[in-house]
Design a protein around this motif. Structure first.
Motif, PDB file in Angstrom:
ATOM      1  N   ALA A  10       0.621  -1.387   0.057  1.00  0.00           N
ATOM      2  CA  ALA A  10       0.053  -0.081   0.025  1.00  0.00           C
ATOM      3  C   ALA A  10       0.826   1.116   0.025  1.00  0.00           C
ATOM      4  CB  ALA A  10      -0.907  -0.172   1.155  1.00  0.00           C
ATOM      5  N   VAL A  11       1.989   1.214   0.731  1.00  0.00           N
ATOM      6  CA  VAL A  11       2.652   2.538   0.833  1.00  0.00           C
ATOM      7  C   VAL A  11       3.981   2.469  -0.049  1.00  0.00           C
ATOM      8  CG1 VAL A  11       4.204   3.812   2.305  1.00  0.00           C
ATOM      9  CG2 VAL A  11       2.197   2.854   3.311  1.00  0.00           C
ATOM     10  N   GLY A  12       4.426   1.268  -0.127  1.00  0.00           N
ATOM     11  CA  GLY A  12       5.596   1.412  -1.104  1.00  0.00           C
ATOM     12  C   GLY A  12       5.222   1.251  -2.649  1.00  0.00           C
ATOM     13  N   VAL A  45      -2.357   1.470  -9.466  1.00  0.00           N
ATOM     14  CA  VAL A  45      -2.825   2.694  -8.291  1.00  0.00           C
ATOM     15  C   VAL A  45      -4.099   3.384  -8.493  1.00  0.00           C
ATOM     16  CG1 VAL A  45      -2.212   4.582  -6.913  1.00  0.00           C
ATOM     17  CG2 VAL A  45      -0.469   2.855  -7.773  1.00  0.00           C
ATOM     18  N   GLN A  46      -5.176   3.065  -7.950  1.00  0.00           N
ATOM     19  CA  GLN A  46      -6.363   3.959  -8.081  1.00  0.00           C
ATOM     20  C   GLN A  46      -6.178   5.112  -6.950  1.00  0.00           C
ATOM     21  OE1 GLN A  46      -9.568   1.504  -7.505  1.00  0.00           O
ATOM     22  NE2 GLN A  46      -8.603  -0.450  -8.420  1.00  0.00           N
ATOM     23  N   SER A  47      -6.232   6.429  -7.460  1.00  0.00           N
ATOM     24  CA  SER A  47      -5.856   7.569  -6.749  1.00  0.00           C
ATOM     25  C   SER A  47      -6.688   8.468  -6.902  1.00  0.00           C
ATOM     26  CB  SER A  47      -4.229   7.854  -6.471  1.00  0.00           C
ATOM     27  OG  SER A  47      -4.148   9.109  -5.802  1.00  0.00           O
ATOM     28  N   VAL A  48      -7.083   9.407  -5.786  1.00  0.00           N
ATOM     29  CA  VAL A  48      -7.739  10.749  -6.071  1.00  0.00           C
ATOM     30  C   VAL A  48      -6.772  11.761  -6.621  1.00  0.00           C
ATOM     31  CG1 VAL A  48      -9.260  10.406  -4.006  1.00  0.00           C
ATOM     32  CG2 VAL A  48      -7.237  11.432  -3.706  1.00  0.00           C
ATOM     33  N   HIS A  49      -5.628  11.299  -6.714  1.00  0.00           N
ATOM     34  CA  HIS A  49      -4.819  12.321  -7.375  1.00  0.00           C
ATOM     35  C   HIS A  49      -4.410  11.773  -8.759  1.00  0.00           C
ATOM     36  CE1 HIS A  49      -3.759  14.713  -3.729  1.00  0.00           C
ATOM     37  NE2 HIS A  49      -3.841  13.497  -3.002  1.00  0.00           N
ATOM     38  N   GLY A  50      -4.905  10.818  -9.383  1.00  0.00           N
ATOM     39  CA  GLY A  50      -4.809  10.638 -10.744  1.00  0.00           C
ATOM     40  C   GLY A  50      -4.296   8.763 -10.656  1.00  0.00           C
ATOM     41  N   ASP A  51      -4.784   8.094 -11.474  1.00  0.00           N
ATOM     42  CA  ASP A  51      -4.540   6.700 -11.289  1.00  0.00           C
ATOM     43  C   ASP A  51      -3.168   6.403 -12.173  1.00  0.00           C
ATOM     44  OD1 ASP A  51      -6.948   6.208 -10.149  1.00  0.00           O
ATOM     45  OD2 ASP A  51      -8.025   5.604 -12.009  1.00  0.00           O
ATOM     46  N   ILE A  52      -2.807   5.410 -11.854  1.00  0.00           N
ATOM     47  CA  ILE A  52      -1.191   4.902 -12.744  1.00  0.00           C
ATOM     48  C   ILE A  52      -1.417   3.536 -12.807  1.00  0.00           C
ATOM     49  CG2 ILE A  52       1.296   4.811 -12.217  1.00  0.00           C
ATOM     50  CD1 ILE A  52       0.870   6.529  -9.768  1.00  0.00           C
ATOM     51  N   LEU A 124       9.521   9.405   6.921  1.00  0.00           N
ATOM     52  CA  LEU A 124       8.060   9.408   7.399  1.00  0.00           C
ATOM     53  C   LEU A 124       7.238   9.545   6.319  1.00  0.00           C
ATOM     54  CD1 LEU A 124       6.295  12.239   9.246  1.00  0.00           C
ATOM     55  CD2 LEU A 124       8.928  12.105   9.005  1.00  0.00           C
ATOM     56  N   CYS A 125       5.983   9.114   6.494  1.00  0.00           N
ATOM     57  CA  CYS A 125       5.121   9.627   5.406  1.00  0.00           C
ATOM     58  C   CYS A 125       3.628   9.517   6.239  1.00  0.00           C
ATOM     59  CB  CYS A 125       4.720   8.433   4.285  1.00  0.00           C
ATOM     60  SG  CYS A 125       4.661   6.846   4.653  1.00  0.00           S
ATOM     61  N   PHE A 126       2.789  10.516   5.456  1.00  0.00           N
ATOM     62  CA  PHE A 126       1.522  10.394   5.841  1.00  0.00           C
ATOM     63  C   PHE A 126       0.545  10.040   4.511  1.00  0.00           C
ATOM     64  CE2 PHE A 126       3.190  13.557   8.756  1.00  0.00           C
ATOM     65  CZ  PHE A 126       2.602  13.093   9.785  1.00  0.00           C
ATOM     66  N   ILE A 127      -0.160   8.846   4.738  1.00  0.00           N
ATOM     67  CA  ILE A 127      -0.993   8.517   3.608  1.00  0.00           C
ATOM     68  C   ILE A 127      -1.864   7.634   3.888  1.00  0.00           C
ATOM     69  CG2 ILE A 127       0.478   6.744   2.959  1.00  0.00           C
ATOM     70  CD1 ILE A 127      -0.056   7.404  -0.027  1.00  0.00           C
ATOM     71  N   GLU A 128      -3.170   7.360   3.271  1.00  0.00           N
ATOM     72  CA  GLU A 128      -4.209   6.578   3.726  1.00  0.00           C
ATOM     73  C   GLU A 128      -4.125   5.703   2.320  1.00  0.00           C
ATOM     74  OE1 GLU A 128      -8.863   6.344   5.037  1.00  0.00           O
ATOM     75  OE2 GLU A 128      -8.178   8.181   4.545  1.00  0.00           O
ATOM     76  N   THR A 129      -3.634   4.466   2.455  1.00  0.00           N
ATOM     77  CA  THR A 129      -3.672   3.544   1.186  1.00  0.00           C
ATOM     78  C   THR A 129      -4.107   2.055   1.826  1.00  0.00           C
ATOM     79  OG1 THR A 129      -1.539   3.345   1.574  1.00  0.00           O
ATOM     80  CG2 THR A 129      -2.107   4.685  -0.106  1.00  0.00           C
ATOM     81  N   THR A 130      -4.374   1.318   0.738  1.00  0.00           N
ATOM     82  CA  THR A 130      -4.727  -0.221   1.416  1.00  0.00           C
ATOM     83  C   THR A 130      -4.631  -0.844  -0.214  1.00  0.00           C
ATOM     84  OG1 THR A 130      -6.247  -1.636   2.365  1.00  0.00           O
ATOM     85  CG2 THR A 130      -7.266  -0.134   0.923  1.00  0.00           C
ATOM     86  N   LEU A 131      -4.325  -2.204  -0.135  1.00  0.00           N
ATOM     87  CA  LEU A 131      -4.690  -3.003  -1.439  1.00  0.00           C
ATOM     88  C   LEU A 131      -5.800  -3.652  -1.468  1.00  0.00           C
ATOM     89  CD1 LEU A 131      -1.271  -5.010  -1.147  1.00  0.00           C
ATOM     90  CD2 LEU A 131      -1.791  -3.004  -2.622  1.00  0.00           C
ATOM     91  N   PRO A 133      -8.644  -6.478  -3.088  1.00  0.00           N
ATOM     92  CA  PRO A 133      -8.530  -7.925  -3.265  1.00  0.00           C
ATOM     93  C   PRO A 133      -7.815  -8.253  -4.646  1.00  0.00           C
ATOM     94  CG  PRO A 133     -10.888  -7.560  -2.589  1.00  0.00           C
ATOM     95  CD  PRO A 133     -10.320  -6.111  -2.829  1.00  0.00           C
ATOM     96  N   GLU A 134      -7.460  -7.545  -5.544  1.00  0.00           N
ATOM     97  CA  GLU A 134      -6.591  -7.856  -6.855  1.00  0.00           C
ATOM     98  C   GLU A 134      -5.189  -7.381  -6.762  1.00  0.00           C
ATOM     99  OE1 GLU A 134      -9.891  -5.997  -6.856  1.00  0.00           O
ATOM    100  OE2 GLU A 134     -10.756  -7.899  -7.368  1.00  0.00           O
ATOM    101  N   GLY A 135      -5.175  -6.982  -5.485  1.00  0.00           N
ATOM    102  CA  GLY A 135      -3.536  -6.422  -5.281  1.00  0.00           C
ATOM    103  C   GLY A 135      -3.143  -5.183  -5.689  1.00  0.00           C
ATOM    104  N   ASP A 136      -4.286  -4.389  -6.275  1.00  0.00           N
ATOM    105  CA  ASP A 136      -4.151  -2.909  -6.572  1.00  0.00           C
ATOM    106  C   ASP A 136      -3.903  -1.943  -5.306  1.00  0.00           C
ATOM    107  OD1 ASP A 136      -4.379  -3.888  -8.998  1.00  0.00           O
ATOM    108  OD2 ASP A 136      -6.586  -3.246  -9.233  1.00  0.00           O
ATOM    109  N   VAL A 137      -3.056  -0.768  -5.315  1.00  0.00           N
ATOM    110  CA  VAL A 137      -3.062   0.099  -4.241  1.00  0.00           C
ATOM    111  C   VAL A 137      -4.186   1.112  -4.594  1.00  0.00           C
ATOM    112  CG1 VAL A 137      -1.747   2.005  -3.464  1.00  0.00           C
ATOM    113  CG2 VAL A 137      -0.504  -0.112  -4.500  1.00  0.00           C
ATOM    114  N   VAL A 138      -4.832   1.181  -3.214  1.00  0.00           N
ATOM    115  CA  VAL A 138      -6.196   2.291  -3.363  1.00  0.00           C
ATOM    116  C   VAL A 138      -5.893   3.230  -2.339  1.00  0.00           C
ATOM    117  CG1 VAL A 138      -8.644   2.435  -3.303  1.00  0.00           C
ATOM    118  CG2 VAL A 138      -7.680   0.516  -3.819  1.00  0.00           C
ATOM    119  N   GLN A 139      -5.800   4.705  -2.948  1.00  0.00           N
ATOM    120  CA  GLN A 139      -5.373   5.730  -2.169  1.00  0.00           C
ATOM    121  C   GLN A 139      -6.503   6.790  -2.471  1.00  0.00           C
ATOM    122  OE1 GLN A 139      -4.260   9.201  -3.445  1.00  0.00           O
ATOM    123  NE2 GLN A 139      -3.887   9.801  -1.243  1.00  0.00           N
TER     124      GLN A 139
END
Length: 309
Positions: A10-12, A45-52, A124-131, A133-139
């Protein structure tokens, strides 16, 4: 600059993908199962700042020849620290810089003992992320910050080099001249946030709305800060007020990653975060009843999790 990211979780996975998106030479050190997943699906990566979508991320499994790397980014959980150190050792060269983004502070001594203080930056980092079920990063939140700097403070050529290499990334990445302070204050915030959300089994919003939610959150922050001050941590005099202001600004559905891990039945960092402070409090003769309630709740979870295996 060659960057090795330990793991693609999720973070890396998030920060590594953002760096690769920008054009930085990024390699992910992953387990075999994760490599096969990423080979088939790519790193998404699914992100509110743009997907990758990195269709073919650079991947290695521990033991494969690669490197040495200029920077090794550690984003593992604290309970995997020993395994993580063993995994990255073959990729540490004469000029390698290790940048840990772990929660807490106790991991610094372990890294210094293994690699030397001169190789390890504060981070350090500040971020709210998780994986998912498909293994994608969701931010999911606006915050996606990474901070790094020399442990003893000030600037340096290597910090400036990192700053230049990471400039322009679609994440908030910055160098700090006082990273010790930043790390301790983040430690206080994550100890409070993870503690109160796991204790109440709730996101931030209902805790704020409940009759004693803010009072108990404040008590937890004050107890933790009292221990830190006795340890000589360079935290602000009014840090509790600032922490509560930040807590009030969190989204209604915001959860600490520790609560998300509990919901998935995963291990938690109780010993590294709350447990470390309780150990120091007992040594210093400081009463921390709220902190002990939080810690005991986490240890009950661990016992039930172990029994269910």
């Amino acid at each position: 600059m060659k960057v090795l990211v330990l793991g693609a979780g999720a973070v890396g996975g998030y920060f590594g993908a953002r760096l690769a998106e920008k054009g930085v030479d990024v390699t992910f050190l992953v387990r075999e199962r994760r490599r096969e997943q990423l080979k088939q699906r790519g790193l998404r990566v699914q992100s509110v700042h743009g997907d990758i979508h990195l269709e073919q991320p650079q991947l290695i499994v521990s033991g494969e020849k690669a490197g040495p790397f200029d920077v090794i980014l550690l984003s593992n959980k604290a309970y995997h620290l020993d395994d993580s150190i063993e995994s990255i050792e073959p990729y540490v060269g004469g000029n390698t810089v290790i940048l840990p983004l772990l929660n807490g502070i106790a991991h610094m001594e372990r890294l210094w003992d293994t690699f030397g203080r001169d190789r390890v930056l504060g981070g350090l980092c500040f971020i709210e992320t998780t994986l998912n079920p498909e293994g994608d990063v969701v931010q999911t939140s606006q915050t996606h910050d990474m901070v790094f700097g020399e442990w003893e403070g000030g600037g340096s050529e290597r910090v400036e080099a990192l700053k230049q290499a990471f400039a322009g990334t679609k994440a908030s990445i910055r160098a700090s001249a006082d990273v010790q302070r930043d790390m301790w204050q983040k430690y206080l915030f994550i100890t409070t946030l993870s503690g109160i959300t796991t204790l109440m089994n709730s996101s931030v919003g209902p805790i704020r709305d409940a009759v004693y939610g803010l009072e108990l959150t404040r008590q937890l922050a004050e107890e933790s800060a009292a221990v830190m001050r006795k340890l000589g941590a360079p935290i602000d005099e009014d840090v509790e007020d600032k922490q509560m202001d930040t807590f009030m600004k969190q989204g209604y559905r915001m959860k600490a990653s520790m609560l998300r891990d509990m919901e998935k039945g995963l291990p938690v960092e109780a010993d590294h975060l709350q447990g470390f402070l309780i150990q120091k409090a007992d040594q210093l003769g400081i009463a921390v009843p709220m902190l002990k309630v939080v810690y005991n709740n986490l240890k009950v979870y661990e016992l039930k999790r172990e029994a269910a295996k």
